[in-house]
Design a protein around this motif. Structure first.
Motif, PDB file in Angstrom:
ATOM      1  N   LEU A 135       0.832  -1.201   0.000  1.00 19.54           N
ATOM      2  CA  LEU A 135       0.000   0.000   0.000  1.00 19.54           C
ATOM      3  C   LEU A 135       0.866   1.249   0.000  1.00 19.54           C
ATOM      4  O   LEU A 135       0.578   2.214  -0.716  1.00 19.54           O
ATOM      5  CB  LEU A 135      -0.922  -0.018   1.221  1.00 19.54           C
ATOM      6  N   HIS A 136       1.919   1.250   0.801  1.00 19.47           N
ATOM      7  CA  HIS A 136       2.831   2.395   0.876  1.00 19.47           C
ATOM      8  C   HIS A 136       3.437   2.678  -0.503  1.00 19.47           C
ATOM      9  O   HIS A 136       3.451   3.816  -0.982  1.00 19.47           O
ATOM     10  CB  HIS A 136       3.936   2.096   1.893  1.00 19.47           C
ATOM     11  N   GLU A 137       3.936   1.642  -1.146  1.00 17.81           N
ATOM     12  CA  GLU A 137       4.555   1.810  -2.465  1.00 17.81           C
ATOM     13  C   GLU A 137       3.529   2.298  -3.485  1.00 17.81           C
ATOM     14  O   GLU A 137       3.821   3.184  -4.299  1.00 17.81           O
ATOM     15  CB  GLU A 137       5.169   0.492  -2.929  1.00 17.81           C
ATOM     16  N   ALA A 138       2.318   1.731  -3.443  1.00 16.93           N
ATOM     17  CA  ALA A 138       1.275   2.128  -4.388  1.00 16.93           C
ATOM     18  C   ALA A 138       0.888   3.593  -4.215  1.00 16.93           C
ATOM     19  O   ALA A 138       0.713   4.328  -5.193  1.00 16.93           O
ATOM     20  CB  ALA A 138       0.048   1.228  -4.220  1.00 16.93           C
ATOM     21  N   ILE A 139       0.759   4.043  -2.975  1.00 16.06           N
ATOM     22  CA  ILE A 139       0.409   5.443  -2.719  1.00 16.06           C
ATOM     23  C   ILE A 139       1.494   6.362  -3.259  1.00 16.06           C
ATOM     24  O   ILE A 139       1.222   7.357  -3.932  1.00 16.06           O
ATOM     25  CB  ILE A 139       0.182   5.682  -1.219  1.00 16.06           C
ATOM     26  N   ASP A 140       2.764   6.029  -2.984  1.00 13.12           N
ATOM     27  CA  ASP A 140       3.875   6.853  -3.457  1.00 13.12           C
ATOM     28  C   ASP A 140       3.881   6.962  -4.986  1.00 13.12           C
ATOM     29  O   ASP A 140       4.248   7.999  -5.545  1.00 13.12           O
ATOM     30  CB  ASP A 140       5.209   6.269  -2.988  1.00 13.12           C
ATOM     31  N   GLN A 141       3.473   5.894  -5.662  1.00 13.38           N
ATOM     32  CA  GLN A 141       3.521   5.878  -7.113  1.00 13.38           C
ATOM     33  C   GLN A 141       2.322   6.556  -7.770  1.00 13.38           C
ATOM     34  O   GLN A 141       2.389   6.911  -8.949  1.00 13.38           O
ATOM     35  CB  GLN A 141       3.620   4.428  -7.610  1.00 13.38           C
ATOM     36  N   ALA A 178      -1.338   7.984 -13.452  1.00  9.02           N
ATOM     37  CA  ALA A 178      -0.654   6.908 -12.735  1.00  9.02           C
ATOM     38  C   ALA A 178      -1.686   5.866 -12.316  1.00  9.02           C
ATOM     39  O   ALA A 178      -2.719   6.211 -11.748  1.00  9.02           O
ATOM     40  CB  ALA A 178       0.086   7.448 -11.510  1.00  9.02           C
ATOM     41  N   VAL A 179      -1.401   4.596 -12.600  1.00  8.99           N
ATOM     42  CA  VAL A 179      -2.309   3.496 -12.255  1.00  8.99           C
ATOM     43  C   VAL A 179      -1.484   2.396 -11.609  1.00  8.99           C
ATOM     44  O   VAL A 179      -0.450   1.975 -12.142  1.00  8.99           O
ATOM     45  CB  VAL A 179      -3.028   2.937 -13.498  1.00  8.99           C
ATOM     46  N   ARG A 180      -1.932   1.927 -10.453  1.00 12.86           N
ATOM     47  CA  ARG A 180      -1.219   0.854  -9.750  1.00 12.86           C
ATOM     48  C   ARG A 180      -2.235  -0.116  -9.159  1.00 12.86           C
ATOM     49  O   ARG A 180      -3.204   0.292  -8.517  1.00 12.86           O
ATOM     50  CB  ARG A 180      -0.339   1.444  -8.651  1.00 12.86           C
ATOM     51  N   ALA A 202      -1.628  10.759   1.220  1.00  9.60           N
ATOM     52  CA  ALA A 202      -0.257  11.186   1.520  1.00  9.60           C
ATOM     53  C   ALA A 202       0.012  11.112   3.023  1.00  9.60           C
ATOM     54  O   ALA A 202       1.095  10.694   3.453  1.00  9.60           O
ATOM     55  CB  ALA A 202      -0.021  12.598   0.997  1.00  9.60           C
ATOM     56  N   GLU A 203      -0.979  11.493   3.839  1.00  7.29           N
ATOM     57  CA  GLU A 203      -0.826  11.380   5.278  1.00  7.29           C
ATOM     58  C   GLU A 203      -0.749   9.914   5.702  1.00  7.29           C
ATOM     59  O   GLU A 203       0.024   9.541   6.583  1.00  7.29           O
ATOM     60  CB  GLU A 203      -1.989  12.068   5.999  1.00  7.29           C
ATOM     61  N   LEU A 204      -1.564   9.080   5.061  1.00  8.86           N
ATOM     62  CA  LEU A 204      -1.540   7.658   5.382  1.00  8.86           C
ATOM     63  C   LEU A 204      -0.167   7.068   5.075  1.00  8.86           C
ATOM     64  O   LEU A 204       0.347   6.254   5.852  1.00  8.86           O
ATOM     65  CB  LEU A 204      -2.621   6.929   4.570  1.00  8.86           C
ATOM     66  N   ALA A 205       0.438   7.472   3.959  1.00 10.89           N
ATOM     67  CA  ALA A 205       1.761   6.945   3.594  1.00 10.89           C
ATOM     68  C   ALA A 205       2.787   7.239   4.680  1.00 10.89           C
ATOM     69  O   ALA A 205       3.650   6.410   4.979  1.00 10.89           O
ATOM     70  CB  ALA A 205       2.198   7.525   2.255  1.00 10.89           C
ATOM     71  N   ARG A 206       2.710   8.419   5.283  1.00 11.86           N
ATOM     72  CA  ARG A 206       3.648   8.765   6.366  1.00 11.86           C
ATOM     73  C   ARG A 206       3.461   7.835   7.570  1.00 11.86           C
ATOM     74  O   ARG A 206       4.427   7.490   8.245  1.00 11.86           O
ATOM     75  CB  ARG A 206       3.452  10.217   6.798  1.00 11.86           C
ATOM     76  N   LEU A 207       2.228   7.447   7.827  1.00 16.16           N
ATOM     77  CA  LEU A 207       1.951   6.575   8.969  1.00 16.16           C
ATOM     78  C   LEU A 207       2.387   5.140   8.720  1.00 16.16           C
ATOM     79  O   LEU A 207       2.555   4.367   9.663  1.00 16.16           O
ATOM     80  CB  LEU A 207       0.452   6.604   9.287  1.00 16.16           C
ATOM     81  N   LEU A 333       8.886  13.792 -15.115  1.00 16.54           N
ATOM     82  CA  LEU A 333       9.782  12.670 -15.364  1.00 16.54           C
ATOM     83  C   LEU A 333      10.539  12.291 -14.099  1.00 16.54           C
ATOM     84  O   LEU A 333      10.642  11.104 -13.758  1.00 16.54           O
ATOM     85  CB  LEU A 333      10.756  13.030 -16.491  1.00 16.54           C
ATOM     86  N   VAL A 334      11.054  13.268 -13.390  1.00 12.87           N
ATOM     87  CA  VAL A 334      11.782  12.985 -12.144  1.00 12.87           C
ATOM     88  C   VAL A 334      10.848  12.375 -11.098  1.00 12.87           C
ATOM     89  O   VAL A 334      11.228  11.445 -10.379  1.00 12.87           O
ATOM     90  CB  VAL A 334      12.441  14.270 -11.599  1.00 12.87           C
ATOM     91  N   ASP A 335       9.618  12.866 -11.023  1.00 16.72           N
ATOM     92  CA  ASP A 335       8.651  12.337 -10.047  1.00 16.72           C
ATOM     93  C   ASP A 335       8.433  10.844 -10.231  1.00 16.72           C
ATOM     94  O   ASP A 335       8.488  10.068  -9.265  1.00 16.72           O
ATOM     95  CB  ASP A 335       7.308  13.069 -10.187  1.00 16.72           C
ATOM     96  N   VAL A 336       8.162  10.428 -11.457  1.00 19.27           N
ATOM     97  CA  VAL A 336       7.828   9.018 -11.673  1.00 19.27           C
ATOM     98  C   VAL A 336       9.060   8.138 -11.501  1.00 19.27           C
ATOM     99  O   VAL A 336       8.976   7.039 -10.924  1.00 19.27           O
ATOM    100  CB  VAL A 336       7.171   8.798 -13.057  1.00 19.27           C
ATOM    101  N   LEU A 337      10.232   8.585 -11.953  1.00 18.08           N
ATOM    102  CA  LEU A 337      11.441   7.773 -11.786  1.00 18.08           C
ATOM    103  C   LEU A 337      11.795   7.627 -10.310  1.00 18.08           C
ATOM    104  O   LEU A 337      12.320   6.600  -9.884  1.00 18.08           O
ATOM    105  CB  LEU A 337      12.599   8.401 -12.563  1.00 18.08           C
ATOM    106  N   SER A 338      11.504   8.641  -9.509  1.00 15.07           N
ATOM    107  CA  SER A 338      11.772   8.576  -8.066  1.00 15.07           C
ATOM    108  C   SER A 338      10.858   7.574  -7.375  1.00 15.07           C
ATOM    109  O   SER A 338      11.198   7.050  -6.302  1.00 15.07           O
ATOM    110  CB  SER A 338      11.596   9.958  -7.435  1.00 15.07           C
TER     111      SER A 338
END
Length: 378
Positions: A135-141, A178-180, A202-207, A333-338
């Motif tokens: 879930l964390h990775e999916a939210i970031d992406q 973006a689709v995950r 975004a807040e959930l990802a931090r938690l 481009l930088v956002d998605v590669l990160s």
């Protein structure tokens, strides 16, 4: 109320819920944090009426009670205390709380807990469990592609579509998509789609940074509410009402050139070239040149700013298809590669005026990112 707890736990709890405190509001009590006893625990809650955060910490409860205290003041005071036991004692008559820790003491005035906006109780119209790491990775992406302005409210959210044993998250701002997809621990009874504010995710990802247990998700689409339950923390959010665009139509069905690049090298080159791109309309140009029999293909990245200068970089790539030139917004481009954690990434292109599609090169990959091209003079 008369309770005691460790300074570290209280500081951590206030830091978690404090992110839901609003700085500017017409309802002053939402600048406060609700402190209430909950059996043998101390429960801290805060809300900005769109998102609510609650955190429970271990405590020794001698007397029950509840009070709301200005979040900024109590957080700063507790953070400055030594790592010892903190006692909190409520004076019901004056709506103030006395904090003691070691040789330090403070009395903070608050507001009646009865006036604090109630945290919605979300029933289980839809419920499932999610792996915290996936879930964390999916939210970031995905959240990086959500719109930041409120011109079209639905685009400021992320569509979460539950079907069978799969959850698909999608976000689009008109320039990128973006689709995950990620698996559910057990299938849902029926297909349901809700739009969750990107700020809430975004807040959930931090938690989720230190979360090991599965995340329990509950939603009530009819009432427009959803809840994420973590260990000792709950996040409740309002859902966005409306219809999300049919994003599947935005994903190109085919391509003429597929370029496979090392993700870290691609990201480093994009970041370096984007330094001058910022002064040149944020345009980064990509020139894709297939290799010969014994030489690898080349991906050249360049940017120029009329009054500043220009720069370029080149990296090796595995290229199938014809040569192509295409330009993207450097930040996109930088956002998605990160956000891509896999070692290699593929870039699928057709023409300089067609969208580019980036995907991690991994058999189990289920992430797609589409970027609209920028029109430039070559």
């Amino acid at each position: 109320m008369k309770v005691s707890c460790s300074q570290q736990d209280l500081s951590r709890g206030l830091g978690i819920v404090g992110r839901a405190v609003t700085a500017r509001t017409t309802l002053p009590i939402t600048q406060n944090v609700l402190i209430a006893t909950d059996q043998s625990r101390l429960k801290l809650s805060a809300t900005n009426l769109e998102i609510a955060l609650s955190c429970s910490i271990g405590a020794q409860v001698e007397e029950e009670g509840a009070i709301t205290i200005p979040a900024r003041l109590i957080s700063q005071f507790v953070d400055s205390l030594p790592p010892e036991k903190v006692s909190l004692e409520l004076s019901a008559r004056s709506h103030s709380i006395v904090l003691r820790c070691g040789r330090f003491q403070a009395r903070l005035n608050g507001l009646d807990a009865a006036d604090f906006p109630p945290i919605p109780a979300v029933n289980d119209d839809l419920s499932c469990q999610l792996d915290p790491n996936a879930l964390h990775e999916a939210i970031d992406q995905v959240v990086l592609a959500a719109a930041t302005d409120d011109t079209r409210p639905v685009l400021t959210g992320v569509q979460a579509e539950f079907e069978g044993d799969t959850l698909t998250l999608a976000a689009a701002d008109g320039f990128r998509l973006a689709v995950r997809s990620l698996p559910l621990s057990s299938p849902v009874a029926k297909k349901v789609a809700v739009i969750i504010p990107s700020r809430s995710l975004a807040e959930l990802a931090r938690l989720l940074d230190n979360q090991e247990e599965p995340v329990a998700f509950t939603a009530n689409p009819q009432r427009g509410q959803a809840r994420f339950s973590l260990k000792n923390v709950e996040l409740v959010t309002q859902l966005i009402q409306g219809s999300f665009p049919n994003y599947s139509q935005l994903i190109p069905a085919n391509f003429t050139t597929r370029t496979v690049i090392n993700t870290a090298e691609f990201l480093k080159a994009a970041r370096t070239v984007s330094i001058l791109a910022r002064d040149g309309g944020s345009v980064i140009r990509l020139q894709i040149t297939p290799g010969e029999e014994l030489t690898p293909g080349k991906l050249n990245l360049s940017a120029k700013a009329e009054e500043v200068g220009d720069d370029s970089g080149e990296i090796d790539a595995s290229i199938n298809g014809q040569a192509v030139q295409i330009a993207f917004n450097s930040k996109y481009l930088v956002d998605v590669l990160s956000a891509i954690r896999q070692e290699k990434v593929s870039l699928e292109t057709t023409t300089s005026s067609s969208p580019g599609v980036l995907r991690p090169v991994d058999e189990g990959s289920n992430y797609i990112h589409v970027i609209m091209p920028m029109f430039v003079q070559w």
